[in-house]
Design a protein around this motif. Sequence first.
Motif, mmCIF file in Angstrom:
data_model
loop_
_atom_site.group_PDB
_atom_site.id
_atom_site.type_symbol
_atom_site.label_atom_id
_atom_site.label_comp_id
_atom_site.label_asym_id
_atom_site.label_seq_id
_atom_site.Cartn_x
_atom_site.Cartn_y
_atom_site.Cartn_z
ATOM 1 N N GLY A 55 0.813 -1.223 0.000
ATOM 2 C CA GLY A 55 0.000 0.000 0.000
ATOM 3 C C GLY A 55 0.842 1.267 0.000
ATOM 4 N N GLU A 56 0.122 2.396 -0.048
ATOM 5 C CA GLU A 56 0.815 3.684 -0.133
ATOM 6 C C GLU A 56 0.501 4.554 1.079
ATOM 7 O OE1 GLU A 56 0.726 6.373 -3.682
ATOM 8 O OE2 GLU A 56 0.274 4.425 -4.632
ATOM 9 N N ILE A 57 1.502 5.268 1.534
ATOM 10 C CA ILE A 57 1.300 6.214 2.648
ATOM 11 C C ILE A 57 1.883 7.559 2.223
ATOM 12 C CG2 ILE A 57 1.956 6.738 5.041
ATOM 13 C CD1 ILE A 57 1.954 3.584 5.341
ATOM 14 N N THR A 58 1.066 8.591 2.285
ATOM 15 C CA THR A 58 1.542 9.917 1.860
ATOM 16 C C THR A 58 1.395 10.916 2.996
ATOM 17 O OG1 THR A 58 0.654 9.362 -0.299
ATOM 18 C CG2 THR A 58 1.346 11.638 0.015
ATOM 19 N N LEU A 59 2.477 11.636 3.268
ATOM 20 C CA LEU A 59 2.423 12.703 4.274
ATOM 21 C C LEU A 59 2.415 14.030 3.523
ATOM 22 C CD1 LEU A 59 5.249 11.449 6.696
ATOM 23 C CD2 LEU A 59 2.897 10.672 6.512
#
Length: 274
Positions: free
Chosen positions: A173-177
């Motif tokens: 999955g992807e995690i964006t800050l």
Amino acid sequence: KSPINRELTLSLQLVPFGVGKKLLVARDITDLERVDAMRRDFIANVSHELRTPLTVVGGFVETLADAPDLPPGESRRYFDLMLDHTRRMQHLLDDLLTLSRLESTDDTLKDEPVNVAELAHALKSEAESLSHGRHRVSLQLDSSAWLKGSLQEIRSALGNLVSNAVRYTPDGGEITLTWRERDGEGIFSVTDSGEGIAAEHIPRLTERFYRVDRSRSRETGGTGLGLAIVKHVLTRHGARLDIQSIPGKGSTFSVVFPAQRLMTAPPSATVIPF
Ligand code: ADP
């Protein structure tokens, strides 16, 4: 019933009043009752959370004591499980102490400069280290800014959001800050492509020990106190938490800092006269 049609709990008492007369005194104890019920719930929850790992550790200690000649591989597995449950209890106690410190009224808030870019990079590294390469982590900084507040508290609140994003997002999955400024407010968001949260749960997520899926939370090392801590820290900073989520697609947890907490220029260096 009160004017807003709320159920009230009253305590009634007859007290002597003048000669041959009595006065009926009614006291509204609704809030006292509510606080008492919350306290009882809290104690029941903490006891329950501690009982499970303690029972597991106790059981393994007994097994190991009764069977000292277990093959090393098997006893190693028991020790690892005991360590796991001990860490869970430590984590729970750490979170309880953090909450109680945040709740103590005499604890005044620090007003130190917090460099958003530095903090965001540190949080990205934290996400990568928690993920062990299982997720793609990215960072978007729209502007450079400084916040006023407690660095340690803000870091721990945003760190909780980052750790949740990693824990509730399947591998790959992807995690964006992201950090952006809108209408004078500063917004730090953590977006994940994880399991998402059904709308009916969202208003209750910051309650202590509220979890959508208990076993999933425990499996990933959750205490159920993370978002309660986040809420306290944000309230102390006059900030708010905004949660957007689509089940099966992912969630965005945004922390909105008010204009009073923002500084556009870095704090000037202290000039020491000589
Ligand atoms: P926990 O230790 O259980 O993660 P938190 O207070 O941090 O406790 O979160 C409360 C609950 O909110 C979690 O148990 C989980 O059900 C839900 N939750 C929090 N963050 C996310 C997320 N990023 N995606 C999906 N669910 C989440």
